[in-house]
Scaffold this active site. Structure first.
Site, PDB file in Angstrom:
ATOM      1  N   LYS A  20     -38.016  -5.247  -5.023  1.00 33.06           N
ATOM      2  CA  LYS A  20     -38.569  -3.902  -5.245  1.00 33.06           C
ATOM      3  C   LYS A  20     -39.930  -3.995  -5.906  1.00 33.06           C
ATOM      4  CE  LYS A  20     -38.200  -3.636  -9.944  1.00 33.06           C
ATOM      5  NZ  LYS A  20     -39.361  -3.734 -10.795  1.00 33.06           N
ATOM      6  N   ASP A 146     -31.851  -2.085 -12.732  1.00 34.42           N
ATOM      7  CA  ASP A 146     -32.402  -2.007 -11.370  1.00 34.42           C
ATOM      8  C   ASP A 146     -31.353  -2.261 -10.287  1.00 34.42           C
ATOM      9  OD1 ASP A 146     -34.954  -1.637 -12.406  1.00 34.42           O
ATOM     10  OD2 ASP A 146     -35.455  -3.768 -12.313  1.00 34.42           O
TER      11      ASP A 146
HETATM   12  O1  C5P Z   1     -31.063  -3.548 -17.549  1.00 31.06           O
HETATM   13  P1  C5P Z   1     -31.611  -4.916 -17.467  1.00 31.06           P
HETATM   14  O2  C5P Z   1     -30.592  -5.982 -17.830  1.00 31.06           O
HETATM   15  O3  C5P Z   1     -32.311  -5.255 -16.206  1.00 31.06           O
HETATM   16  O4  C5P Z   1     -32.722  -4.996 -18.598  1.00 31.06           O
HETATM   17  C1  C5P Z   1     -33.263  -6.202 -19.063  1.00 31.06           C
HETATM   18  C2  C5P Z   1     -34.009  -5.936 -20.363  1.00 31.06           C
HETATM   19  O5  C5P Z   1     -35.196  -5.182 -20.095  1.00 31.06           O
HETATM   20  C3  C5P Z   1     -33.241  -5.115 -21.373  1.00 31.06           C
HETATM   21  O6  C5P Z   1     -32.427  -5.932 -22.190  1.00 31.06           O
HETATM   22  C4  C5P Z   1     -34.356  -4.469 -22.173  1.00 31.06           C
HETATM   23  O7  C5P Z   1     -34.913  -5.394 -23.102  1.00 31.06           O
HETATM   24  C5  C5P Z   1     -35.415  -4.209 -21.122  1.00 31.06           C
HETATM   25  N1  C5P Z   1     -35.330  -2.845 -20.542  1.00 31.06           N
HETATM   26  C6  C5P Z   1     -35.710  -1.764 -21.322  1.00 31.06           C
HETATM   27  N2  C5P Z   1     -35.645  -0.508 -20.814  1.00 31.06           N
HETATM   28  C7  C5P Z   1     -35.239  -0.305 -19.535  1.00 31.06           C
HETATM   29  C8  C5P Z   1     -34.854  -1.384 -18.721  1.00 31.06           C
HETATM   30  C9  C5P Z   1     -34.907  -2.649 -19.266  1.00 31.06           C
HETATM   31  O8  C5P Z   1     -36.101  -1.933 -22.494  1.00 31.06           O
HETATM   32  N3  C5P Z   1     -35.205   0.939 -19.054  1.00 31.06           N
END
Ligand code: C5P
Length: 304
Positions: A20, A146
C-alpha cells in the site's frame, strides 16, 4: 474440532496481498493508548507478496525474497506476523507457510500487514471456514493497524488508528515509481519523531478533502498536488537522503514524489505508464532498485 478441521484441510492455498501507499496521511496527537489517530487514504499497488499455507505436522516458515528484498530482516519464527495471524485463528492445527516477498521490508508499504492478511485469508480457505468479511476484518484489526486495508485493497479511507476502512470509488489507473531503501525504518521511531517535531499536533488529523476531489477528477496532475503525508517531514529529518531522492525524482519528470507511509520507500506519481517508464530509466542511472507500479489493485485474494 481440531480433527474435523484437519480432515477437511485440502491442498495448499496461496494468497496474494498487495503493497500500500498512503495518498493522504493525516496524523493527530497520540491517543491515550499511544496510537495516533489517522485520517488516511490508502491505495493498493501492483507490488505484492504471495503467501502459501498448507496443513502440516509442525509449524514452519520459509521466506523467499525478490533480489532487492532484504529478507534477513524478516523473523522466521512465531514472531512473524503471518505466524501470529495463524496462532490467533488456528484451533490446534499446524501449518507450513511460505512467503514470497516483493514488498520491501520495513519500507512503509505494509509488507508485514499484507503477509498477516494473506495468512488469515489462506487459513480461512484452507480449512473451508468461509467466515464472513466482518469476522476476518476484526481478526485483521487485532494484528495491526494496516492489516484490514490489506484485505480490502483498492483505494480506501482509513480512520481510527487506520483499521476502520471504507472503500472509495477510484476509477483511475495511477502510475507510480517505487524506490525502496536498502535499510528499513522503524514505524514507531518515525511516529515518535513526529511527536517530538509536532508537540502541538491537532487532536483531529487533517481530512483528505482535496485528495478525494483529485481522485474523482482522474487527473494525475491534480492528484500530484493533493498528495499529503504528515510523516514525511519526520521521515526526511531522520533520513535526509530521502529528501534528495524526492528532489531527483521530481527533476527527472515525476509529477510528485513523496515518502510512502512512515518510509523509507519513496513513491513518485507519474503521467501514465509512459511517464513511469521514463522515470524508471532516469532514476535507474543513480539508484539500484527502481520499480514501476500501478494502482489501485485488489486486496488479498486466493490465486487459482
Ligand atoms: O498497528 P501496527 O502494529 O502496525 O503499529 C505499529 C506501531 O506504529 C505502533 O506500535 C505504534 O508505535 C505506531 N502507530 C501509531 N499510530 C497508528 C499506527 C501505528 O503510533 N495509528
Amino acid at each position: 474440532m481440531v480433527e474435523v478441521r484437519a480432515q477437511r484441510a485440502s491442498k495448499p492455498v496461496t494468497v496474494r496481498a498487495a503493497a500500500k501507499i498512503n495518498l493522504h496521511l493525516g496524523v493527530g496527537r497520540p491517543r491515550e493508548d499511544g496510537f495516533h489517530p489517522l485520517d488516511t487514504v490508502y491505495q493498493a499497488i501492483s507490488l505484492h507478496d504471495d503467501v502459501t499455507v498448507s496443513a502440516a505436522a509442525e509449524d514452519a516458515l520459509t521466506v523467499v525474497g525478490a533480489g532487492y528484498v532484504d529478507v534477513d530482516g524478516v523473523p522466521t519464527d512465531a514472531a512473524n506476523i503471518a505466524m501470529r495471524a495463524l496462532a490467533e485463528v488456528a484451533c490446534g492445527e499446524r501449518h507450513h507457510v511460505r512467503i514470497g516477498k516483493q514488498i520491501p521490508v520495513a519500507g512503509g508499504m505494509a509488507g508485514g500487514s499484507a503477509d498477516g492478511a494473506a495468512a488469515l485469508l489462506a487459513h480461512d480457505r484452507l480449512h473451508d471456514l468461509r467466515q464472513p468479511d466482518d469476522v476476518l476484518l476484526e481478526q485483521a484489526a487485532r494484528l495491526g493497524s494496516d492489516v484490514p486495508f490489506s484485505l480490502v485493497g483498492g483505494t480506501a479511507r482509513g480512520r481510527g488508528r487506520g483499521e476502520v476502512v471504507e472503500p472509495i470509488e477510484d476509477p483511475g489507473a495511477w502510475w507510480w515509481v517505487v524506490v525502496p531503501s536498502t535499510v528499513g525504518l522503524s514505524t514507531p521511531a518515525v511516529y515518535r519523531h513526529f511527536d517530538a517535531m509536532f508537540p502541538d499536533a491537532p487532536e483531529q488529523p487533517a481530512e483528505p478533502t482535496e485528495l478525494l476531489a483529485a481522485l474523482a477528477s482522474g487527473e494525475p496532475v491534480r492528484l500530484a498536488r493533493a498528495l499529503h503525508n504528515d510523516l514525511e517531514e519526520p521521515a526526511i529529518d531522520l533520513r535526509p537522503e530521502l529528501g534528495t531522492l524526492i528532489e531527483r525524482g521530481q527533476a527527472a519528470g515525476a509529477l510528485r514524489g513523496t515518502v510512502s507511509g512512515s518510509g523509507p520507500t519513496c513513491v513518485f506519481l507519474c503521467d501514465g505508464r509512459e511517464g513511469a517508464m521514463e522515470l524508471v530509466a532516469g532514476l535507474s542511472e543513480e539508484y539500484d532498485v527502481v520499480l514501476p507500479a500501478v494502482g489501485p489493485v485488489a486486496g488479498a485474494h486466493v490465486l487459482a
